[in-house]
Design a protein around this motif. Structure first.
Motif, PDB file in Angstrom:
ATOM      1  N   LEU A   1       0.823  -1.202   0.000  1.00  0.00           N
ATOM      2  CA  LEU A   1       0.000   0.000   0.000  1.00  0.00           C
ATOM      3  C   LEU A   1       0.862   1.259   0.000  1.00  0.00           C
ATOM      4  CD1 LEU A   1      -2.919   1.195   0.292  1.00  0.00           C
ATOM      5  CD2 LEU A   1      -2.493   1.187   2.758  1.00  0.00           C
ATOM      6  N   PHE A   2       1.968   1.209   0.718  1.00  0.00           N
ATOM      7  CA  PHE A   2       2.777   2.408   0.907  1.00  0.00           C
ATOM      8  C   PHE A   2       4.015   2.496   0.016  1.00  0.00           C
ATOM      9  CE2 PHE A   2       0.817   2.014   5.266  1.00  0.00           C
ATOM     10  CZ  PHE A   2      -0.128   3.001   5.035  1.00  0.00           C
ATOM     11  N   THR A   3       4.198   1.590  -0.925  1.00  0.00           N
ATOM     12  CA  THR A   3       5.360   1.674  -1.803  1.00  0.00           C
ATOM     13  C   THR A   3       4.968   2.261  -3.151  1.00  0.00           C
ATOM     14  OG1 THR A   3       5.039  -0.626  -2.460  1.00  0.00           O
ATOM     15  CG2 THR A   3       6.662  -0.204  -0.745  1.00  0.00           C
ATOM     16  N   ASP A   4       5.940   2.788  -3.836  1.00  0.00           N
ATOM     17  CA  ASP A   4       5.740   3.423  -5.140  1.00  0.00           C
ATOM     18  C   ASP A   4       5.691   2.357  -6.220  1.00  0.00           C
ATOM     19  OD1 ASP A   4       5.707   4.970  -7.395  1.00  0.00           O
ATOM     20  OD2 ASP A   4       7.786   5.633  -7.207  1.00  0.00           O
ATOM     21  N   ARG A   5       4.484   1.988  -6.632  1.00  0.00           N
ATOM     22  CA  ARG A   5       4.365   0.922  -7.622  1.00  0.00           C
ATOM     23  C   ARG A   5       4.374   1.453  -9.055  1.00  0.00           C
ATOM     24  NH1 ARG A   5      -0.080  -1.459  -4.608  1.00  0.00           N
ATOM     25  NH2 ARG A   5      -1.205  -1.150  -6.525  1.00  0.00           N
ATOM     26  N   MET A   6       4.557   2.754  -9.222  1.00  0.00           N
ATOM     27  CA  MET A   6       4.649   3.304 -10.581  1.00  0.00           C
ATOM     28  C   MET A   6       5.952   2.848 -11.242  1.00  0.00           C
ATOM     29  SD  MET A   6       1.816   4.738 -10.939  1.00  0.00           S
ATOM     30  CE  MET A   6       1.964   5.684 -12.421  1.00  0.00           C
ATOM     31  N   ASP A   7       6.967   2.599 -10.448  1.00  0.00           N
ATOM     32  CA  ASP A   7       8.250   2.108 -10.938  1.00  0.00           C
ATOM     33  C   ASP A   7       8.498   0.771 -10.248  1.00  0.00           C
ATOM     34  OD1 ASP A   7      10.879   1.501 -11.494  1.00  0.00           O
ATOM     35  OD2 ASP A   7      11.660   3.468 -10.905  1.00  0.00           O
ATOM     36  N   PRO A   8       8.148  -0.362 -10.899  1.00  0.00           N
ATOM     37  CA  PRO A   8       8.223  -1.673 -10.243  1.00  0.00           C
ATOM     38  C   PRO A   8       9.599  -2.022  -9.669  1.00  0.00           C
ATOM     39  CG  PRO A   8       6.994  -1.839 -12.281  1.00  0.00           C
ATOM     40  CD  PRO A   8       7.580  -0.467 -12.240  1.00  0.00           C
ATOM     41  N   ALA A   9      10.671  -1.690 -10.379  1.00  0.00           N
ATOM     42  CA  ALA A   9      12.010  -2.013  -9.867  1.00  0.00           C
ATOM     43  C   ALA A   9      12.294  -1.225  -8.588  1.00  0.00           C
ATOM     44  CB  ALA A   9      13.072  -1.720 -10.917  1.00  0.00           C
TER      45      ALA A   9
ATOM     46  N   HIS B   1      14.187  -5.467   8.611  1.00  0.00           N
ATOM     47  CA  HIS B   1      14.153  -5.567  10.069  1.00  0.00           C
ATOM     48  C   HIS B   1      12.739  -5.281  10.566  1.00  0.00           C
ATOM     49  CE1 HIS B   1      18.499  -5.703  10.042  1.00  0.00           C
ATOM     50  NE2 HIS B   1      18.487  -4.668   9.240  1.00  0.00           N
ATOM     51  N   GLU B   2      12.286  -6.091  11.491  1.00  0.00           N
ATOM     52  CA  GLU B   2      10.913  -5.982  11.985  1.00  0.00           C
ATOM     53  C   GLU B   2      10.622  -4.617  12.607  1.00  0.00           C
ATOM     54  OE1 GLU B   2      11.065  -9.223  14.676  1.00  0.00           O
ATOM     55  OE2 GLU B   2      11.444 -10.624  13.057  1.00  0.00           O
ATOM     56  N   ILE B   3      11.497  -4.156  13.465  1.00  0.00           N
ATOM     57  CA  ILE B   3      11.243  -2.891  14.155  1.00  0.00           C
ATOM     58  C   ILE B   3      11.263  -1.733  13.173  1.00  0.00           C
ATOM     59  CG2 ILE B   3      12.140  -1.276  15.877  1.00  0.00           C
ATOM     60  CD1 ILE B   3      13.017  -3.765  17.492  1.00  0.00           C
ATOM     61  N   GLU B   4      12.227  -1.746  12.248  1.00  0.00           N
ATOM     62  CA  GLU B   4      12.274  -0.682  11.243  1.00  0.00           C
ATOM     63  C   GLU B   4      11.018  -0.697  10.378  1.00  0.00           C
ATOM     64  OE1 GLU B   4      15.954  -0.795   9.063  1.00  0.00           O
ATOM     65  OE2 GLU B   4      17.118  -0.825  10.923  1.00  0.00           O
ATOM     66  N   TRP B   5      10.539  -1.902  10.029  1.00  0.00           N
ATOM     67  CA  TRP B   5       9.307  -1.976   9.252  1.00  0.00           C
ATOM     68  C   TRP B   5       8.152  -1.374  10.044  1.00  0.00           C
ATOM     69  CZ3 TRP B   5       4.509  -3.994  10.168  1.00  0.00           C
ATOM     70  CH2 TRP B   5       3.617  -3.925   9.081  1.00  0.00           C
ATOM     71  N   ALA B   6       8.060  -1.727  11.316  1.00  0.00           N
ATOM     72  CA  ALA B   6       6.963  -1.233  12.145  1.00  0.00           C
ATOM     73  C   ALA B   6       6.993   0.288  12.261  1.00  0.00           C
ATOM     74  CB  ALA B   6       7.024  -1.875  13.533  1.00  0.00           C
ATOM     75  N   VAL B   7       8.168   0.862  12.453  1.00  0.00           N
ATOM     76  CA  VAL B   7       8.299   2.315  12.541  1.00  0.00           C
ATOM     77  C   VAL B   7       7.927   2.956  11.209  1.00  0.00           C
ATOM     78  CG1 VAL B   7       9.972   4.197  12.824  1.00  0.00           C
ATOM     79  CG2 VAL B   7       9.997   2.249  14.398  1.00  0.00           C
ATOM     80  N   TRP B   8       8.436   2.389  10.111  1.00  0.00           N
ATOM     81  CA  TRP B   8       8.138   2.909   8.777  1.00  0.00           C
ATOM     82  C   TRP B   8       6.635   2.847   8.498  1.00  0.00           C
ATOM     83  CZ3 TRP B   8       6.090   0.097   4.613  1.00  0.00           C
ATOM     84  CH2 TRP B   8       6.065   0.771   3.389  1.00  0.00           C
ATOM     85  N   CYS B   9       6.029   1.698   8.779  1.00  0.00           N
ATOM     86  CA  CYS B   9       4.606   1.511   8.507  1.00  0.00           C
ATOM     87  C   CYS B   9       3.752   2.492   9.309  1.00  0.00           C
ATOM     88  CB  CYS B   9       4.211   0.071   8.817  1.00  0.00           C
ATOM     89  SG  CYS B   9       2.501  -0.300   8.386  1.00  0.00           S
ATOM     90  N   GLN B  10       4.063   2.620  10.583  1.00  0.00           N
ATOM     91  CA  GLN B  10       3.293   3.537  11.422  1.00  0.00           C
ATOM     92  C   GLN B  10       3.444   4.977  10.930  1.00  0.00           C
ATOM     93  OE1 GLN B  10       4.245   3.401  15.614  1.00  0.00           O
ATOM     94  NE2 GLN B  10       2.096   3.729  16.107  1.00  0.00           N
ATOM     95  N   ALA B  11       4.651   5.345  10.507  1.00  0.00           N
ATOM     96  CA  ALA B  11       4.876   6.694   9.976  1.00  0.00           C
ATOM     97  C   ALA B  11       4.059   6.927   8.701  1.00  0.00           C
ATOM     98  CB  ALA B  11       6.362   6.911   9.708  1.00  0.00           C
ATOM     99  N   GLN B  12       3.974   5.907   7.851  1.00  0.00           N
ATOM    100  CA  GLN B  12       3.190   6.026   6.617  1.00  0.00           C
ATOM    101  C   GLN B  12       1.710   6.218   6.939  1.00  0.00           C
ATOM    102  OE1 GLN B  12       4.725   6.191   3.499  1.00  0.00           O
ATOM    103  NE2 GLN B  12       6.461   6.242   4.900  1.00  0.00           N
TER     104      GLN B  12
END
Length: 148
Positions: free
Chosen positions: A43-51, A63-74
């Protein structure tokens, strides 16, 4: 940045899981955790450029914690344009991952009374991110893409 809708992200997530774990029970906690993590990430990634999108997905799932922080920020970022319904559904998925608990068996043996309800809280994030990384490795191996 305008994000794709939640339904599209869920469909992509389900398709990826179905391709590499077709017999995985959709009723299992592991399935739901992987499904929600992949849907939120897509949902939060730029799919206009697949690569570029796949590099971003791989990076945030390292990393799980980094993903969680990133996701919450998004989820709270005003730069991410989502409909109210999509933001609500994504928020519910995030809360399920963050509040999920794993209880039972040997894990409870060493707990004091009252502690068992918080044992392994947020295990959905860990299960989901770990499974999502596995699916991406399988996708890369099957297609020759996503090389590191």
């Amino acid at each position: 940045m305008e994000a794709p809708n939640w339904t599209c992200a869920q469909a992509l997530s389900y398709g990826l899981i179905s391709r590499f774990r077709p017999t995985w029970s959709t009723a299992s906690m592991e399935f739901r955790a992987a499904y929600e993590v992949l849907a939120l990430t897509l949902l939060f990634t730029d799919r206009m450029d697949p690569a570029r999108a796949m590099r971003q997905v791989r990076r945030v799932l390292e990393h799980e914690i980094e993903w969680a922080v990133w996701c919450q920020a998004q989820l709270i970022s005003p730069e991410v344009v989502l409909t109210i319904a999509d933001r609500d559904k994504a928020g519910r998925a995030w809360r399920w991952l963050a509040e999920s608990r794993l209880l039972g068996g040997e894990l409870l043996a060493g707990c004091s009374p009252g502690q068992e309800d918080v044992l392994m809280r947020g295990v959905g994030v860990s299960l989901g991110v770990t499974s999502a990384r596995e699916f991406l490795r399988n996708l890369g191996a099957a297609t020759g893409e996503l090389s590191q």
